[in-house]
Scaffold this active site. Structure first.
Site, PDB file in Angstrom:
ATOM      1  N   GLY A  46       0.805  -1.204   0.000  1.00 19.27           N
ATOM      2  CA  GLY A  46       0.000   0.000   0.000  1.00 19.27           C
ATOM      3  C   GLY A  46       0.843   1.261   0.000  1.00 19.27           C
ATOM      4  O   GLY A  46       1.955   1.303  -0.531  1.00 19.27           O
ATOM      5  N   SER A  47       0.353   2.315   0.649  1.00 22.65           N
ATOM      6  CA  SER A  47       0.897   3.660   0.480  1.00 22.65           C
ATOM      7  C   SER A  47       2.284   3.882   1.050  1.00 22.65           C
ATOM      8  O   SER A  47       2.893   4.932   0.786  1.00 22.65           O
ATOM      9  CB  SER A  47      -0.064   4.693   1.087  1.00 22.65           C
ATOM     10  N   VAL A  48       2.840   2.942   1.832  1.00 23.55           N
ATOM     11  CA  VAL A  48       4.232   3.121   2.259  1.00 23.55           C
ATOM     12  C   VAL A  48       5.162   3.165   1.052  1.00 23.55           C
ATOM     13  O   VAL A  48       6.264   3.724   1.117  1.00 23.55           O
ATOM     14  CB  VAL A  48       4.673   1.999   3.232  1.00 23.55           C
TER      15      VAL A  48
END
Length: 578
Positions: A305-307
């Site tokens: 995801g957004s990491v």
């Protein structure tokens, strides 16, 4: 006239005395002593004194006993006082396959050898086999009844049960059964039971490592054991304990399938803590379920995801494609062919690059990924270690599941953490490289690190910019719950749905947070990376900012003192009268 004294024995003609002129004084003394003893009995008989003969015999026997016991005493003193002194791990079993004790970086014991015993039975010497069967079963409730009966009904001496503890051996010995004997075994034991079990791993009864650090450093551990020394790992048990405590608490609270936590030294790549939940008792590895035995840090794959936006933006800054003030249009959905990319937290406006990061804009990072092109993105992801197994001593470190094509649509997905599945270990290593001044170094479980110079991934200026962005995200973005007073924590949240039956199911998701503290200061500041991932929480929020960020904040708060990180409380900004 010469007087013959009968008390003085003279050798008969032709009988030579021992040579004394050509040998050492010690051998000369021994030779004369032997000569004296040989002829003492002849002197007694020649003088017709049988009582002298008896006294000589008694004297000789006493001297033999004195010599034997003197040698035994000298041997015991030598073993106790003069034998080489080693670490914890000196073996008490002759011929045992010795392994050094494993310790943490501060000398606390992780694994050691303790003498156990194999139970052997010779059926031909057992008077009543049925009675022996019943009595041994009572003394050892855990023994295999089938195996015990087979040994008792056999016709030769066989092992009935390996690995008896001293207490179990005594319980069987007290039965006073015929045909029962014991042989010592050097057995590996783990005094912390489940703590750090995945990291430490296990060794078999033959003295060979089979998993974890026991396997990774097998030869070095055996070499240290042969020298009587300990073998130190990089892990700090204080950090490990905090990490396991916080991770287990939140995983149980939210009903997670699993959880992961890693703490690493950003300058050396040393692993200070590595936790995979649920765990298992290392002393009972065979009883662990597959779910508990899996080391999620090294072997589980996740779309993060957004990491991943940290990596995409770092590449854009480092190539000069953008800076923190670059404006990116996120006012409407971004179309790639027929695919529509939208923001979870839609702003519907044009954003600066900093705002793209703080608002975690899928649209913004997708535009950057498409603009930088396949070759550039692949190059940065390669240098960050995202396209191969994380370099660490652990054999369990798994390769990622990476895309075969690098089309615009694929790169857009990868820019916000979809389309590629990596391990938490890869995530940690890549984060370390971005915050330590831009140098990728292998993670290591060896105290002092792997010793590698590493390779540059991004410039020192880009690394500083990323630390600034990560700190801003904790202060003003989605990572607010990771903040710890005075520690200047920075980081990025990640939330991703899992692919279930061909579609992404929001009920099966992961929440993660990749952090650094302290985020401020020059490149050579001593700083640490924390990565936490909660796998499929079933209760409450599944977002990384809600489920993983608080764990990071509590871990940082509790371990800062152990690591010597000083808190700095900034004074409040002055109020300007208007």
């Amino acid at each position: 006239m010469t007087v013959h004294d009968p008390r003085v024995f003279r050798p008969a003609p032709g009988v030579a005395r021992p040579l004394t002129s050509t040998v050492s004084p010690w051998l000369r003394w021994m030779g004369e002593a032997v000569w004296f003893v040989e002829h003492a009995f002849e002197r007694a008989r020649a003088d017709a004194r049988p009582e002298e003969d008896t006294r000589v015999r008694i004297f000789l026997i006493r001297m033999v006993f004195i010599a034997v016991f003197s040698l035994l005493a000298l041997g015991a003193a030598n073993a106790a006082l003069l034998a080489p002194r080693g670490g914890h791990g000196a073996s008490a079993v002759a011929g045992a396959l010795q392994r050094a004790d494993l310790t943490d970086r501060n000398g606390s014991l992780l694994a050691t050898n303790i003498t156990h015993y194999g139970l052997y039975i010779d059926p031909s010497e057992v008077w009543d086999r049925d009675a022996a069967f019943r009595q041994i079963r009572r003394a050892l409730p855990g023994i295999s009844a089938t195996r015990l009966r087979r040994v008792l009904d056999g016709d030769r001496r066989l092992i009935a049960q390996p690995g008896l503890t001293p207490a179990e051996r005594q319980a069987v010995h007290a039965l006073a059964l015929g045909g029962v004997s014991f042989e010592p075994e050097d057995r590996r034991v783990y005094p912390l039971n489940s703590s750090a079990a995945h990291l430490i791993g296990t060794a078999d009864s033959g003295g060979q490592g089979v998993s974890g650090a026991e396997l990774a450093f097998n030869d070095a551990i055996r070499e240290a054991g042969a020298k009587g020394e300990d073998f130190a790992l990089s892990v700090d048990l204080r950090v490990q304990g905090v990490l396991e405590n916080e991770l287990g608490a939140v995983a149980s609270e939210v009903g997670a399938k699993g959880a992961v936590g890693v703490v690493a030294d950003a300058r050396t790549g040393e692993i200070l803590g590595m936790a995979s939940w649920p765990g298992y008792d290392a002393n009972r590895r065979g009883q662990a379920s597959d779910n508990a035995a899996l080391n999620r840090v090294t072997s589980a794959h996740y779309e993060m995801g957004s990491v991943f936006k940290t990596f995409t933006i770092a590449a854009a800054i480092d190539t000069g494609l953008a800076d923190l003030d670059t404006m990116i249009d996120a006012s409407q959905a971004y179309m790639i062919g027929n695919r529509r990319i939208q923001d979870f937290h839609a702003t519907n406006k044009i954003l600066t690059l900093e705002e793209v990061y703080l608002h975690s804009s899928n649209i913004g990072t997708s535009r950057l990924a498409v603009q930088m092109g396949a070759d550039t993105m692949r190059s940065y992801f390669t240098k960050l270690g995202l396209l191969d197994a994380a370099p660490i001593e652990l054999k369990e470190s798994a390769r990622p599941r990476r895309p075969h094509d690098w089309s615009d649509s694929t790169r857009a997905s990868m820019s916000f953490g979809y389309g590629i599945m990596i391990t938490p270990l890869q995530m940690t290593a890549a984060t370390v490289a971005l915050v330590n001044g831009g140098i990728y170094r292998p993670l290591s479980l060896r105290r002092g690190g792997a010793g590698s110079e590493g390779h540059r991934v991004v410039s020192a200026e880009t690394s500083a910019a990323m630390r600034e962005l990560m700190r801003a995200n904790v202060l003003r973005g989605s990572g607010g719950q990771a903040d710890a007073e005075g520690l200047r924590v920075g980081g990025k949240t990640g939330s991703a749905n899992k692919l279930v039956n061909g579609r992404y199911d929001p009920s099966h998701g992961v929440g993660s947070f990749a952090a650094v503290f302290p985020a401020d200061g020059p490149d050579d500041t001593q700083r640490y990376v924390i990565f936490v991932l909660i796998d499929e929480p079933s209760q409450g929020s599944r977002l990384g900012g809600a489920v993983a960020a608080p764990v990071v904040g509590r871990v940082a708060d509790r371990i800062a003192g152990f690591l010597g990180v000083r808190r700095r409380i900034d004074p409040p900004a002055p109020v300007v009268a208007r």
